[in-house]
Scaffold this active site. Sequence first.
Site, PDB file in Angstrom:
ATOM      1  N   GLY A  60      28.869  39.648   2.819  1.00  0.00           N
ATOM      2  CA  GLY A  60      29.758  40.735   2.430  1.00  0.00           C
ATOM      3  C   GLY A  60      30.880  40.342   1.477  1.00  0.00           C
ATOM      4  O   GLY A  60      31.898  41.034   1.414  1.00  0.00           O
ATOM      5  N   SER A  61      30.678  39.266   0.703  1.00  0.00           N
ATOM      6  CA  SER A  61      31.778  38.880  -0.194  1.00  0.00           C
ATOM      7  C   SER A  61      31.967  39.903  -1.310  1.00  0.00           C
ATOM      8  O   SER A  61      33.103  40.148  -1.739  1.00  0.00           O
ATOM      9  CB  SER A  61      31.572  37.470  -0.757  1.00  0.00           C
ATOM     10  OG  SER A  61      30.482  37.430  -1.648  1.00  0.00           O
ATOM     11  N   ARG A 117      17.242  45.436   1.604  1.00  0.00           N
ATOM     12  CA  ARG A 117      16.165  46.367   1.956  1.00  0.00           C
ATOM     13  C   ARG A 117      15.731  47.087   0.694  1.00  0.00           C
ATOM     14  O   ARG A 117      16.580  47.494  -0.102  1.00  0.00           O
ATOM     15  CB  ARG A 117      16.653  47.441   2.940  1.00  0.00           C
ATOM     16  CG  ARG A 117      17.158  46.941   4.245  1.00  0.00           C
ATOM     17  CD  ARG A 117      16.069  46.695   5.241  1.00  0.00           C
ATOM     18  NE  ARG A 117      15.175  47.833   5.431  1.00  0.00           N
ATOM     19  CZ  ARG A 117      13.981  47.740   6.013  1.00  0.00           C
ATOM     20  NH1 ARG A 117      13.531  46.571   6.418  1.00  0.00           N
ATOM     21  NH2 ARG A 117      13.228  48.813   6.161  1.00  0.00           N
ATOM     22  N   ILE A 118      14.438  47.260   0.537  1.00  0.00           N
ATOM     23  CA  ILE A 118      13.954  48.101  -0.565  1.00  0.00           C
ATOM     24  C   ILE A 118      13.996  49.534  -0.069  1.00  0.00           C
ATOM     25  O   ILE A 118      13.484  49.852   1.004  1.00  0.00           O
ATOM     26  CB  ILE A 118      12.532  47.679  -0.990  1.00  0.00           C
ATOM     27  CG1 ILE A 118      12.611  46.267  -1.597  1.00  0.00           C
ATOM     28  CG2 ILE A 118      11.962  48.677  -1.995  1.00  0.00           C
ATOM     29  CD1 ILE A 118      11.284  45.703  -2.012  1.00  0.00           C
ATOM     30  N   LEU A 119      14.642  50.397  -0.851  1.00  0.00           N
ATOM     31  CA  LEU A 119      14.807  51.789  -0.431  1.00  0.00           C
ATOM     32  C   LEU A 119      13.621  52.630  -0.877  1.00  0.00           C
ATOM     33  O   LEU A 119      13.013  52.371  -1.918  1.00  0.00           O
ATOM     34  CB  LEU A 119      16.111  52.337  -1.019  1.00  0.00           C
ATOM     35  CG  LEU A 119      17.367  51.634  -0.473  1.00  0.00           C
ATOM     36  CD1 LEU A 119      18.568  51.880  -1.368  1.00  0.00           C
ATOM     37  CD2 LEU A 119      17.650  52.076   0.955  1.00  0.00           C
ATOM     38  N   HIS A 125      22.661  42.716  -8.800  1.00  0.00           N
ATOM     39  CA  HIS A 125      21.524  41.800  -8.724  1.00  0.00           C
ATOM     40  C   HIS A 125      21.934  40.494  -9.397  1.00  0.00           C
ATOM     41  O   HIS A 125      22.497  40.514 -10.496  1.00  0.00           O
ATOM     42  CB  HIS A 125      20.309  42.423  -9.434  1.00  0.00           C
ATOM     43  CG  HIS A 125      19.103  41.559  -9.351  1.00  0.00           C
ATOM     44  ND1 HIS A 125      18.353  41.428  -8.189  1.00  0.00           N
ATOM     45  CD2 HIS A 125      18.515  40.754 -10.268  1.00  0.00           C
ATOM     46  CE1 HIS A 125      17.360  40.584  -8.406  1.00  0.00           C
ATOM     47  NE2 HIS A 125      17.432  40.159  -9.667  1.00  0.00           N
ATOM     48  N   GLU A 141      12.094  52.156  -9.377  1.00  0.00           N
ATOM     49  CA  GLU A 141      11.483  50.836  -9.572  1.00  0.00           C
ATOM     50  C   GLU A 141      12.512  49.745  -9.267  1.00  0.00           C
ATOM     51  O   GLU A 141      13.685  49.876  -9.653  1.00  0.00           O
ATOM     52  CB  GLU A 141      11.006  50.710 -11.022  1.00  0.00           C
ATOM     53  CG  GLU A 141       9.886  49.717 -11.195  1.00  0.00           C
ATOM     54  CD  GLU A 141       9.517  49.584 -12.669  1.00  0.00           C
ATOM     55  OE1 GLU A 141       9.236  48.469 -13.096  1.00  0.00           O
ATOM     56  OE2 GLU A 141       9.552  50.623 -13.371  1.00  0.00           O
ATOM     57  N   LEU A 142      12.085  48.661  -8.626  1.00  0.00           N
ATOM     58  CA  LEU A 142      12.994  47.604  -8.158  1.00  0.00           C
ATOM     59  C   LEU A 142      13.800  46.997  -9.315  1.00  0.00           C
ATOM     60  O   LEU A 142      13.233  46.569 -10.319  1.00  0.00           O
ATOM     61  CB  LEU A 142      12.163  46.512  -7.467  1.00  0.00           C
ATOM     62  CG  LEU A 142      12.958  45.346  -6.863  1.00  0.00           C
ATOM     63  CD1 LEU A 142      13.784  45.813  -5.682  1.00  0.00           C
ATOM     64  CD2 LEU A 142      12.021  44.220  -6.462  1.00  0.00           C
ATOM     65  N   GLU A 159      30.319  38.042  -9.827  1.00  0.00           N
ATOM     66  CA  GLU A 159      29.922  39.328  -9.229  1.00  0.00           C
ATOM     67  C   GLU A 159      31.159  40.043  -8.694  1.00  0.00           C
ATOM     68  O   GLU A 159      31.290  41.265  -8.787  1.00  0.00           O
ATOM     69  CB  GLU A 159      28.911  39.103  -8.099  1.00  0.00           C
ATOM     70  CG  GLU A 159      27.565  38.572  -8.586  1.00  0.00           C
ATOM     71  CD  GLU A 159      26.577  38.357  -7.449  1.00  0.00           C
ATOM     72  OE1 GLU A 159      26.582  39.134  -6.489  1.00  0.00           O
ATOM     73  OE2 GLU A 159      25.789  37.390  -7.527  1.00  0.00           O
TER      74      GLU A 159
END
Length: 211
Positions: free
Chosen positions: A16-17, A103-105, A121, A155-156, A186
């Site tokens: 969770g940074s 998780r892929i939604l 990402h 799409e991912l 990030e």
Amino acid sequence: MHSTFQPIVILISGGGSNMAAIVSVAQKDAWSERLGARVVAVLSNKPDAGGLRLARALGIATEVLEHRAYANREIFDQALAAVIARYDQPQRPCLVVLAGFMRILTPGFVAEHAGRLLNIHPSLLPAFTGLHTHQRALEAGCKFAGATVHQVSAELDSGAILEQSVVPVLARDTAETLAQRVLATEHQIYPRAIAKWLVQRQAQAGESPIR
Ligand code: GRF
């Protein structure tokens, strides 16, 4: 003061940074007063995600939805959407921020939250979608690595790019050292991308930013 506000829900699975960086900038830069936005909850699909403790320490409500408790991806995503919807404001559905949410939604979830679903990402997209981005960048001999904040599409790792950071790859880098330096960037680009999204939303709604 805004009569209603833009709720932000952050989804995490781990440390969770990024979430903490976003909440800290939101507090420091007074997003509530200046951008009419508040981080209202942090949701995790893992009960042991370190970020949950961090979020509570920052004064943010937390909830856990263990994906393993649901029969399939569709049912989990429907439950997730229902929890998020509880934080919607009148005329203001939540901005959903994926911050290390592993998780892929489903296409249904993505469609329902289209335009208000962001992800970070750890690569310079469109290079290295998926996992092990830093190792793959090293193996490919990249001289630069980085991170990308983007809209989430079906799409991912492929929606519209909002922000990127660039980090030089050093001769002595391992996947871990590179990941650490990229992660530090990030924490800068994700809050910035969200603030820009909020300003745009205000403009679209015909509200003037409060300074
Ligand atoms: C970050 O590198 C993010 O880009 C990736 O997972 C990591 C999450 O880190 N998707 P944290 O949980 O925000 O510390």
